[in-house]
Write an enzyme that holds these catalytic residues in place. Structure first.
Site, PDB file in Angstrom:
ATOM      1  N   GLU A 276     -11.824   2.151   5.454  1.00 24.42           N
ATOM      2  CA  GLU A 276     -10.825   2.350   6.515  1.00 24.42           C
ATOM      3  C   GLU A 276     -10.873   3.827   6.882  1.00 24.42           C
ATOM      4  O   GLU A 276     -10.212   4.656   6.266  1.00 24.42           O
ATOM      5  CB  GLU A 276      -9.429   1.955   6.011  1.00 24.42           C
ATOM      6  CG  GLU A 276      -8.393   2.032   7.124  1.00 24.42           C
ATOM      7  CD  GLU A 276      -6.978   1.872   6.599  1.00 24.42           C
ATOM      8  OE1 GLU A 276      -6.256   1.013   7.113  1.00 24.42           O
ATOM      9  OE2 GLU A 276      -6.588   2.621   5.671  1.00 24.42           O
TER      10      GLU A 276
ATOM     11  N   GLU B 190       0.824  -1.212   0.000  1.00 26.03           N
ATOM     12  CA  GLU B 190       0.000   0.000   0.000  1.00 26.03           C
ATOM     13  C   GLU B 190       0.857   1.261   0.000  1.00 26.03           C
ATOM     14  O   GLU B 190       1.594   1.501   0.964  1.00 26.03           O
ATOM     15  CB  GLU B 190      -0.897  -0.010   1.251  1.00 26.03           C
ATOM     16  CG  GLU B 190      -1.802   1.206   1.357  1.00 26.03           C
ATOM     17  CD  GLU B 190      -2.722   1.152   2.572  1.00 26.03           C
ATOM     18  OE1 GLU B 190      -2.435   0.388   3.520  1.00 26.03           O
ATOM     19  OE2 GLU B 190      -3.720   1.896   2.569  1.00 26.03           O
TER      20      GLU B 190
END
Ligand code: LER
Ligand code: MN
Length: 272
Positions: free
Chosen positions: A246, A152
């Site tokens: 998230e 990520e």
């Protein structure tokens, strides 16, 4: 397009997650709000009962699209780029243990904060060499176990290592494993990328997972990102994975999770 939301299996200092604490109660609430899955944030797979977790998830007919691993960095300081070889080794072993858990629940393993930062006195080249070495070992384990790993890109205020998708693609190409792809997160892209849509299109089928939060890291709909355009672009790449929330538990986790799914459903991409 299926939706999930991040749930931590333990208490943590990491702020951008809607749910932590009572696991059973949280999973039941997430299912009742209409989510298709829960993304599990797991600090140490050896400290949780895999069977118990699987049972609760199955009881609610949810999937686990991904396992977040960042708490090993945030709460324990483990990373692939620590100058101490014992810490680097422990970080690799920790991710190997996440890979075994991921195999059991058919999830992608996320490598976000576990890459670490560039410590004082360490050159960028040295940090990247350590990172490549660790990713190669983890990718080998992932291939053996049939598990995918998603690296990520994170914004510059968290780490100087891999802030953009282009840098992410470069690192996965240098590792050269089919089991390594990217996780793009709208919050980080909004800070680092010239265009979120172009970034998603360029990433194409190298995208293994996707995080959503609005510009302020609240739930989607609470800031100024154009999710209609972002999610259309994502679908146009042929992405079949989960869109995973998230975001901060604001005004509280349950309200945030409910508002996120209400808002994303109105965009009408969820049926496809
Ligand atoms: C984790 O997915 C993330 O986005 C990071 O901000 C964690 O540091
Ligand atoms: Mn993220």
């Amino acid at each position: 397009m299926r939706l999930s939301v991040v749930l931590s299996t333990q208490e943590t200092g990491f702020k951008a997650l809607a749910f932590k604490g009572n696991f059973k109660k949280n999973v039941s609430r997430i299912a009742s709000y209409g989510y298709d899955g829960v993304e599990l944030a797991v600090r140490d797979p050896e400290l949780i009962d895999h069977n118990d977790i699987l049972e609760v998830i199955r009881e609610h007919r949810l999937s686990v699209p991904a396992i977040g691993t960042g708490q090993s960095w945030q709460d324990e300081g483990l990373s692939f780029t620590d100058p101490d070889p014992a810490v680097r080794r422990k970080a690799i072993e920790r991710i190997e243990s996440h890979i075994l858990l991921a195999k059991e629940i058919n999830a992608v393993v996320i490598i976000g904060s576990m890459r670490g930062v560039i410590r004082e006195g360490i050159s960028e080249k040295q940090a990247i060499d350590w990172l490549l070495e660790a990713l190669k070992i983890c990718a080998k384990k992932a291939v053996e176990q049939g598990v995918m790993i998603a690296v990520e890109p994170l914004n510059r205020y968290e780490t100087p290592l891999i802030n953009t998708a282009v840098q992410g693609i470069e690192i996965i190409e240098r590792v050269g494993s089919e089991n390594l792809g990217l996780l793009l997160d709208t919050f980080h892209m909004n800070i680092e990328e010239r265009s979120i849509e172009e970034c998603i299109s360029d990433c194409g089928d190298r995208m293994f997972h996707f995080h959503v939060a609005d510009s302020n890291r609240w739930y989607p709909g609470a800031g100024h990102l154009d999710f209609k355009s972002i999610l259309k672009t994502l679908l146009d790449t042929g992405y079949k994975g989960f869109v995973s929330g998230e975001f901060m538990p604001l005004p509280d986790g349950d309200t945030a999770a409910k508002r996120a799914i209400e808002y994303l459903k109105k965009l009408r991409y969820l049926e496809t």
